[in-house]
Design a protein around this motif. Structure first.
Motif, PDB file in Angstrom:
ATOM      1  N   ASP A 139       0.780  -1.475   0.020  1.00 24.59           N
ATOM      2  CA  ASP A 139      -0.024   0.158   0.127  1.00 24.59           C
ATOM      3  C   ASP A 139       0.884   1.284  -0.054  1.00 24.59           C
ATOM      4  OD1 ASP A 139      -2.337  -1.455   0.101  1.00 24.59           O
ATOM      5  OD2 ASP A 139      -2.563  -1.278   2.043  1.00 24.59           O
ATOM      6  N   LYS A 140       1.716   1.202   0.773  1.00 24.22           N
ATOM      7  CA  LYS A 140       2.899   2.460   1.050  1.00 24.22           C
ATOM      8  C   LYS A 140       3.545   2.669  -0.322  1.00 24.22           C
ATOM      9  CE  LYS A 140       6.393   4.110   3.852  1.00 24.22           C
ATOM     10  NZ  LYS A 140       7.231   3.906   4.882  1.00 24.22           N
ATOM     11  N   GLU A 141       3.894   1.572  -1.066  1.00 25.13           N
ATOM     12  CA  GLU A 141       4.574   1.660  -2.305  1.00 25.13           C
ATOM     13  C   GLU A 141       3.702   2.330  -3.146  1.00 25.13           C
ATOM     14  OE1 GLU A 141       6.867  -1.126  -5.666  1.00 25.13           O
ATOM     15  OE2 GLU A 141       6.061  -2.123  -3.866  1.00 25.13           O
ATOM     16  N   PHE A 142       2.665   1.851  -3.428  1.00 26.89           N
ATOM     17  CA  PHE A 142       1.559   2.548  -4.505  1.00 26.89           C
ATOM     18  C   PHE A 142       1.362   3.862  -4.073  1.00 26.89           C
ATOM     19  CE2 PHE A 142      -2.877   3.209  -5.842  1.00 26.89           C
ATOM     20  CZ  PHE A 142      -2.691   3.083  -7.016  1.00 26.89           C
ATOM     21  N   ASN A 143       0.971   4.182  -2.906  1.00 30.48           N
ATOM     22  CA  ASN A 143       0.653   5.585  -2.334  1.00 30.48           C
ATOM     23  C   ASN A 143       1.586   6.577  -2.771  1.00 30.48           C
ATOM     24  OD1 ASN A 143      -2.002   5.173  -1.808  1.00 30.48           O
ATOM     25  ND2 ASN A 143      -1.412   4.400   0.418  1.00 30.48           N
ATOM     26  N   ASN A 144       2.996   6.215  -2.472  1.00 34.05           N
ATOM     27  CA  ASN A 144       4.062   6.986  -2.510  1.00 34.05           C
ATOM     28  C   ASN A 144       4.761   6.991  -3.920  1.00 34.05           C
ATOM     29  OD1 ASN A 144       3.774   7.454   0.228  1.00 34.05           O
ATOM     30  ND2 ASN A 144       5.487   6.141   0.978  1.00 34.05           N
ATOM     31  N   ASN A 145       4.634   6.149  -4.457  1.00 34.12           N
ATOM     32  CA  ASN A 145       5.567   5.792  -5.854  1.00 34.12           C
ATOM     33  C   ASN A 145       4.477   6.046  -7.140  1.00 34.12           C
ATOM     34  OD1 ASN A 145       7.900   5.485  -4.240  1.00 34.12           O
ATOM     35  ND2 ASN A 145       7.690   3.141  -4.472  1.00 34.12           N
ATOM     36  N   ILE A 146       3.364   5.774  -6.780  1.00 28.57           N
ATOM     37  CA  ILE A 146       2.401   5.826  -8.094  1.00 28.57           C
ATOM     38  C   ILE A 146       1.240   6.880  -8.008  1.00 28.57           C
ATOM     39  CG2 ILE A 146       0.687   4.312  -9.262  1.00 28.57           C
ATOM     40  CD1 ILE A 146       3.501   3.721  -9.865  1.00 28.57           C
ATOM     41  N   TRP A 147       0.448   6.695  -7.008  1.00 27.84           N
ATOM     42  CA  TRP A 147      -0.740   7.572  -6.711  1.00 27.84           C
ATOM     43  C   TRP A 147      -0.149   8.960  -6.788  1.00 27.84           C
ATOM     44  CZ3 TRP A 147      -5.356   6.362  -8.744  1.00 27.84           C
ATOM     45  CH2 TRP A 147      -6.376   7.273  -8.204  1.00 27.84           C
ATOM     46  N   SER A 148       0.439   9.149  -5.774  1.00 29.21           N
ATOM     47  CA  SER A 148       0.680  10.767  -5.353  1.00 29.21           C
ATOM     48  C   SER A 148       1.447  11.432  -6.424  1.00 29.21           C
ATOM     49  CB  SER A 148       1.584  10.739  -4.100  1.00 29.21           C
ATOM     50  OG  SER A 148       2.965   9.985  -4.270  1.00 29.21           O
ATOM     51  N   LYS A 149       2.115  10.717  -7.441  1.00 28.99           N
ATOM     52  CA  LYS A 149       2.798  11.146  -8.602  1.00 28.99           C
ATOM     53  C   LYS A 149       2.215  11.479  -9.989  1.00 28.99           C
ATOM     54  CE  LYS A 149       7.349   9.661  -6.890  1.00 28.99           C
ATOM     55  NZ  LYS A 149       8.701   8.734  -7.496  1.00 28.99           N
ATOM     56  N   LEU A 150       0.746  11.022  -9.857  1.00 32.81           N
ATOM     57  CA  LEU A 150      -0.130  11.219 -10.990  1.00 32.81           C
ATOM     58  C   LEU A 150      -0.625  12.733 -11.151  1.00 32.81           C
ATOM     59  CD1 LEU A 150      -2.383   8.040 -10.970  1.00 32.81           C
ATOM     60  CD2 LEU A 150      -0.142   8.314 -11.966  1.00 32.81           C
ATOM     61  N   LYS A 151      -0.585  13.264 -12.396  1.00 31.78           N
ATOM     62  CA  LYS A 151      -0.820  14.567 -12.424  1.00 31.78           C
ATOM     63  C   LYS A 151      -2.268  14.711 -12.568  1.00 31.78           C
ATOM     64  CE  LYS A 151       3.110  16.085 -15.423  1.00 31.78           C
ATOM     65  NZ  LYS A 151       3.590  17.087 -14.280  1.00 31.78           N
ATOM     66  N   VAL A 152      -3.079  13.587 -12.972  1.00 32.39           N
ATOM     67  CA  VAL A 152      -4.470  13.684 -12.870  1.00 32.39           C
ATOM     68  C   VAL A 152      -4.980  12.185 -12.002  1.00 32.39           C
ATOM     69  CG1 VAL A 152      -6.659  13.815 -14.237  1.00 32.39           C
ATOM     70  CG2 VAL A 152      -4.610  15.051 -14.976  1.00 32.39           C
ATOM     71  N   LYS A 153      -5.885  12.384 -11.055  1.00 33.43           N
ATOM     72  CA  LYS A 153      -6.237  11.161 -10.553  1.00 33.43           C
ATOM     73  C   LYS A 153      -7.644  11.017 -10.753  1.00 33.43           C
ATOM     74  CE  LYS A 153      -2.802  11.790  -6.673  1.00 33.43           C
ATOM     75  NZ  LYS A 153      -2.336  12.947  -7.422  1.00 33.43           N
ATOM     76  N   ARG A 154      -8.112  10.358 -11.677  1.00 32.28           N
ATOM     77  CA  ARG A 154      -9.422   9.775 -11.909  1.00 32.28           C
ATOM     78  C   ARG A 154      -9.888   8.443 -11.597  1.00 32.28           C
ATOM     79  NH1 ARG A 154     -11.700  10.574 -16.799  1.00 32.28           N
ATOM     80  NH2 ARG A 154     -13.670  11.362 -15.742  1.00 32.28           N
ATOM     81  N   GLY A 155     -10.945   8.274 -11.419  1.00 30.30           N
ATOM     82  CA  GLY A 155     -11.634   6.779 -10.990  1.00 30.30           C
ATOM     83  C   GLY A 155     -11.244   6.360  -9.696  1.00 30.30           C
ATOM     84  N   SER A 156     -11.478   5.031  -9.312  1.00 34.59           N
ATOM     85  CA  SER A 156     -11.071   4.378  -8.225  1.00 34.59           C
ATOM     86  C   SER A 156      -9.770   4.164  -7.873  1.00 34.59           C
ATOM     87  CB  SER A 156     -12.183   2.994  -7.964  1.00 34.59           C
ATOM     88  OG  SER A 156     -11.687   2.226  -6.987  1.00 34.59           O
ATOM     89  N   LYS A 157      -9.377   4.608  -6.634  1.00 33.86           N
ATOM     90  CA  LYS A 157      -7.997   4.254  -6.237  1.00 33.86           C
ATOM     91  C   LYS A 157      -7.906   2.928  -6.058  1.00 33.86           C
ATOM     92  CE  LYS A 157      -4.515   5.616  -2.775  1.00 33.86           C
ATOM     93  NZ  LYS A 157      -4.310   6.392  -1.501  1.00 33.86           N
ATOM     94  N   LYS A 158      -8.787   2.107  -5.471  1.00 36.21           N
ATOM     95  CA  LYS A 158      -8.562   0.779  -5.263  1.00 36.21           C
ATOM     96  C   LYS A 158      -8.582  -0.097  -6.299  1.00 36.21           C
ATOM     97  CE  LYS A 158     -11.064  -2.961  -2.502  1.00 36.21           C
ATOM     98  NZ  LYS A 158     -10.678  -3.806  -3.712  1.00 36.21           N
ATOM     99  N   LEU A 159      -9.334   0.304  -7.399  1.00 33.05           N
ATOM    100  CA  LEU A 159      -9.208  -0.634  -8.502  1.00 33.05           C
ATOM    101  C   LEU A 159      -7.956  -0.586  -9.224  1.00 33.05           C
ATOM    102  CD1 LEU A 159     -12.802   0.026 -10.207  1.00 33.05           C
ATOM    103  CD2 LEU A 159     -11.967  -2.156  -9.100  1.00 33.05           C
ATOM    104  N   ALA A 160      -7.642   0.883  -9.313  1.00 38.06           N
ATOM    105  CA  ALA A 160      -6.194   1.219  -9.629  1.00 38.06           C
ATOM    106  C   ALA A 160      -5.219   0.383  -9.014  1.00 38.06           C
ATOM    107  CB  ALA A 160      -5.951   2.576  -9.633  1.00 38.06           C
ATOM    108  N   PHE A 161      -5.202   0.092  -7.641  1.00 35.21           N
ATOM    109  CA  PHE A 161      -4.459  -0.642  -6.881  1.00 35.21           C
ATOM    110  C   PHE A 161      -4.397  -1.966  -7.334  1.00 35.21           C
ATOM    111  CE2 PHE A 161      -3.699  -3.192  -3.134  1.00 35.21           C
ATOM    112  CZ  PHE A 161      -2.345  -2.760  -2.694  1.00 35.21           C
ATOM    113  N   ASP A 162      -5.675  -2.466  -7.500  1.00 35.06           N
ATOM    114  CA  ASP A 162      -5.743  -3.921  -7.658  1.00 35.06           C
ATOM    115  C   ASP A 162      -4.907  -4.317  -8.949  1.00 35.06           C
ATOM    116  OD1 ASP A 162      -7.029  -4.387  -5.157  1.00 35.06           O
ATOM    117  OD2 ASP A 162      -8.997  -4.152  -6.295  1.00 35.06           O
TER     118      ASP A 162
END
Length: 274
Positions: A139-162
């Motif tokens: 979870d930490k890796e996804f939040n810090n290295n992926i999700w937080s760096k996206l210029k546009v955050k659209r859609g479900s974060k959980k689905l993106a994580f899966d």
């Protein structure tokens, strides 16, 4: 599997009632036979009077005593034991011995099962705790290295994580971020940017990037008029208060100075003349 018992079942009331007609010597012989039989672990006593005499009685040279002992021994054997497979058995003792073995083995199996269940429970608990720690790290890796760096955050974060979890070991995080952010920069409005989960599911990071002047100008904040592309260089002009300005960039967005450009043109000219 348990095949012996450390203790012998003994029923005082039955013993007292069944030995009232016995002499004291015969009662002693009977109890000794029971005790020795128990040490044989259900295999009975040898069917040999002389051997049993040696087993029970003290050595004596008194012939009368020897004869009386043999007589008492035979009497007890006939009253309290039976012969099977050339061995002496006491019926009640044999029944209780078999029952005792069954009970001991059941208890042993129950203890083993309980220990196994406890070990399994502890093992599962450790595994669950370990899995929880692993999940927290992911979870930490996804939040810090992926999700937080996206210029546009659209859609479900959980689905993106899966979706990301399924590919994280085969695709570098930087590639997933850079490719998506490039798409965001090239898109005129954020509402047209696909959901990140959808983008991952469609493996869009494999898409070939198509170069366009509009996307280039937007990405590098260039507000000049595009003139032409020549030798992988992009030429622009702008109208300033003091006149017309020429601008040259490479495709990485680096500005090319006039001196660098003139030097390159002079070298090419020299090559042509030669």
């Amino acid at each position: 599997m348990i095949d012996k018992l450390p203790a012998m079942y003994f029923f005082p009331n039955d013993y007292i009632a069944s030995t009232r007609s016995f002499t004291m010597a015969q009662r002693g012989i009977y109890t000794d036979l029971l005790f020795f039989s128990h040490t044989m672990n259900g295999k009975g006593l040898p069917c040999d009077i002389n051997e049993l005499c040696k087993l029970i009685f003290q050595m004596t040279f008194d012939l009368e005593e020897i004869e009386q002992n043999r007589t008492d021994l035979i009497f007890v054997l006939e009253k309290k034991f039976y012969v099977e497979n050339n061995r002496y058995y006491n019926k009640r003792q044999q029944i209780e011995f078999v029952k005792g073995l069954e009970l001991s083995n059941k208890r042993s199996e129950a203890r083993k099962k309980k220990k196994f269940d406890n070990d399994l429970l502890n093992q599962n608990t450790l595994r669950i705790d370990k899995d929880k720690d692993i999940d927290k790290d992911i979870d930490k890796e996804f939040n810090n290295n992926i999700w937080s760096k996206l210029k546009v955050k659209r859609g479900s974060k959980k689905l993106a994580f899966d979706k990301w979890v399924k590919i994280k070991d085969s695709v570098k995080n930087d590639l997933l971020v850079d490719k998506f952010n490039n798409l965001c920069q090239q898109t005129s409005d954020d509402i047209y940017v696909p959901h990140y989960a959808t983008w991952l599911n469609q493996q869009r990071w494999k898409d070939e990037e198509v170069f366009s002047i509009e996307n280039f100008k937007k990405e590098h904040n260039i507000d000049f008029n595009f003139i032409e592309e020549k030798d992988n260089l992009l030429y622009f002009t702008s109208k300033e208060a003091w006149g017309i300005m020429d601008w040259v960039y490479d495709k990485q967005g680096n500005s090319i100075k006039s001196s660098e450009l003139n030097g390159k043109e002079e070298k090419e000219t020299e090559k042509t003349e030669a």
